[in-house]
Design an enzyme around this catalytic site. Sequence first.
Site, PDB file in Angstrom:
ATOM      1  N   GLY A   1       0.828  -1.202   0.000  1.00 32.48           N
ATOM      2  CA  GLY A   1       0.000   0.000   0.000  1.00 32.48           C
ATOM      3  C   GLY A   1       0.857   1.244   0.000  1.00 32.48           C
TER       4      GLY A   1
ATOM      5  N   ILE B   1       2.334   5.072   1.011  1.00 35.10           N
ATOM      6  CA  ILE B   1       2.862   5.640   2.247  1.00 35.10           C
ATOM      7  C   ILE B   1       1.697   6.105   3.115  1.00 35.10           C
ATOM      8  CG2 ILE B   1       4.274   7.491   3.228  1.00 35.10           C
ATOM      9  CD1 ILE B   1       5.840   7.488   0.569  1.00 35.10           C
TER      10      ILE B   1
ATOM     11  N   GLY C   1      -1.736   2.775   6.250  1.00 32.80           N
ATOM     12  CA  GLY C   1      -2.145   2.109   7.478  1.00 32.80           C
ATOM     13  C   GLY C   1      -1.517   0.746   7.663  1.00 32.80           C
ATOM     14  N   LYS C   2      -0.427   0.474   6.959  1.00 32.44           N
ATOM     15  CA  LYS C   2       0.200  -0.849   6.991  1.00 32.44           C
ATOM     16  C   LYS C   2       0.727  -1.222   8.371  1.00 32.44           C
ATOM     17  CE  LYS C   2       3.044   0.292   3.839  1.00 32.44           C
ATOM     18  NZ  LYS C   2       2.447   1.659   3.753  1.00 32.44           N
TER      19      LYS C   2
ATOM     20  N   THR D   1      -0.187  -0.148  11.367  1.00 32.07           N
ATOM     21  CA  THR D   1      -1.323  -0.429  12.251  1.00 32.07           C
ATOM     22  C   THR D   1      -1.928  -1.781  11.927  1.00 32.07           C
ATOM     23  OG1 THR D   1      -1.829   1.929  12.470  1.00 32.07           O
ATOM     24  CG2 THR D   1      -3.594   0.379  12.999  1.00 32.07           C
TER      25      THR D   1
ATOM     26  N   GLN E   1      17.411   3.311  -1.965  1.00 40.36           N
ATOM     27  CA  GLN E   1      16.705   2.125  -2.460  1.00 40.36           C
ATOM     28  C   GLN E   1      17.550   0.862  -2.303  1.00 40.36           C
ATOM     29  OE1 GLN E   1      13.152   3.802  -2.920  1.00 40.36           O
ATOM     30  NE2 GLN E   1      13.598   1.654  -3.261  1.00 40.36           N
TER      31      GLN E   1
ATOM     32  N   GLU F   1       5.602  -6.490   5.881  1.00 39.36           N
ATOM     33  CA  GLU F   1       5.157  -5.129   5.588  1.00 39.36           C
ATOM     34  C   GLU F   1       5.928  -4.654   4.355  1.00 39.36           C
ATOM     35  OE1 GLU F   1       4.641  -0.735   7.676  1.00 39.36           O
ATOM     36  OE2 GLU F   1       5.565  -2.369   8.799  1.00 39.36           O
ATOM     37  N   ARG F   2       5.285  -4.742   3.228  1.00 38.93           N
ATOM     38  CA  ARG F   2       5.858  -4.538   1.896  1.00 38.93           C
ATOM     39  C   ARG F   2       6.816  -5.683   1.534  1.00 38.93           C
ATOM     40  NH1 ARG F   2       6.458   1.484   2.338  1.00 38.93           N
ATOM     41  NH2 ARG F   2       4.501   2.341   1.524  1.00 38.93           N
TER      42      ARG F   2
ATOM     43  N   ARG G   1       0.564  11.456  11.709  1.00 37.18           N
ATOM     44  CA  ARG G   1       1.551  10.632  12.415  1.00 37.18           C
ATOM     45  C   ARG G   1       2.843  11.396  12.680  1.00 37.18           C
ATOM     46  NH1 ARG G   1       3.023   5.706   8.262  1.00 37.18           N
ATOM     47  NH2 ARG G   1       4.397   6.780   6.793  1.00 37.18           N
TER      48      ARG G   1
END
Length: 257
Positions: A21, A23, A26-27, A29, A91, A121-122, A186
Amino acid sequence: MATPPKRGRLEGRVKKIAVEGNIAAGKSTFVNILKQADEGWEVVPEPVARWCNVQQNSEEDCEELTTSQKSGGNVLQMMYEKPERWSFTFQMYACLSRIRAQLKSIDGKLREAENPVVFFERSVYSDRYIFAANLYESDCMNETEWTIYQDWHDWMNKQFGQSLALDGIIYLRATPEKCLNRIYLRGRDEEQEIPIEYLEKLHYKHESWLQHKTLRTDFEYLQEIPILTLDVNEDFKGKKDRYDHMTEKVKEFLSTL
């Protein structure tokens, strides 16, 4: 076209799911919700702390760090402030730190679980085809840097693809406007100057990859990978009914894999 290699006994039993998703979609959370939802579920958060403070102070972390990771510096902030200078460096480092974190993900907890699942997460794929590609297309990486990055990424996946290959993807879908609002809320210093145009480009790439499936990669199996899309425009942090609903959706998704 690259295909996922055969896995070892335990790795073949553990389902690996990437949470993708934009930036501030909400990943973080979401993966924290998943970690608490089932004893057989583990999560691997993005190593953002390492990007913001490459030098670590704890002895446990320092034992695991390479020389480059002990050098210090906020490479995330450096990239946002001078993208033409630091995008390639960031990167490469972001993908390296992600690979190292994900390779460590099969711990004792998962070894004892009946139906173990690890949520990343990603993934290394969004590293390349969403974020690095966008920086190259925005002239923040030159042709030589982009070629080196792709060559390095291909080699790393050939070495470690057995442990990184995914069984499914969960796409947290939110508008760029909602993501920008969450960035402000945030309050992460490094992100406060991110323009809406940057989020729009990332959103377009996520949509092309995970919704319309028009974004082509060098990994053939990704074209057919199962995807669960969750609309997260509505804020869900601290809302138990939303937590329960999302968790049930994930369980239903896992049962199909």
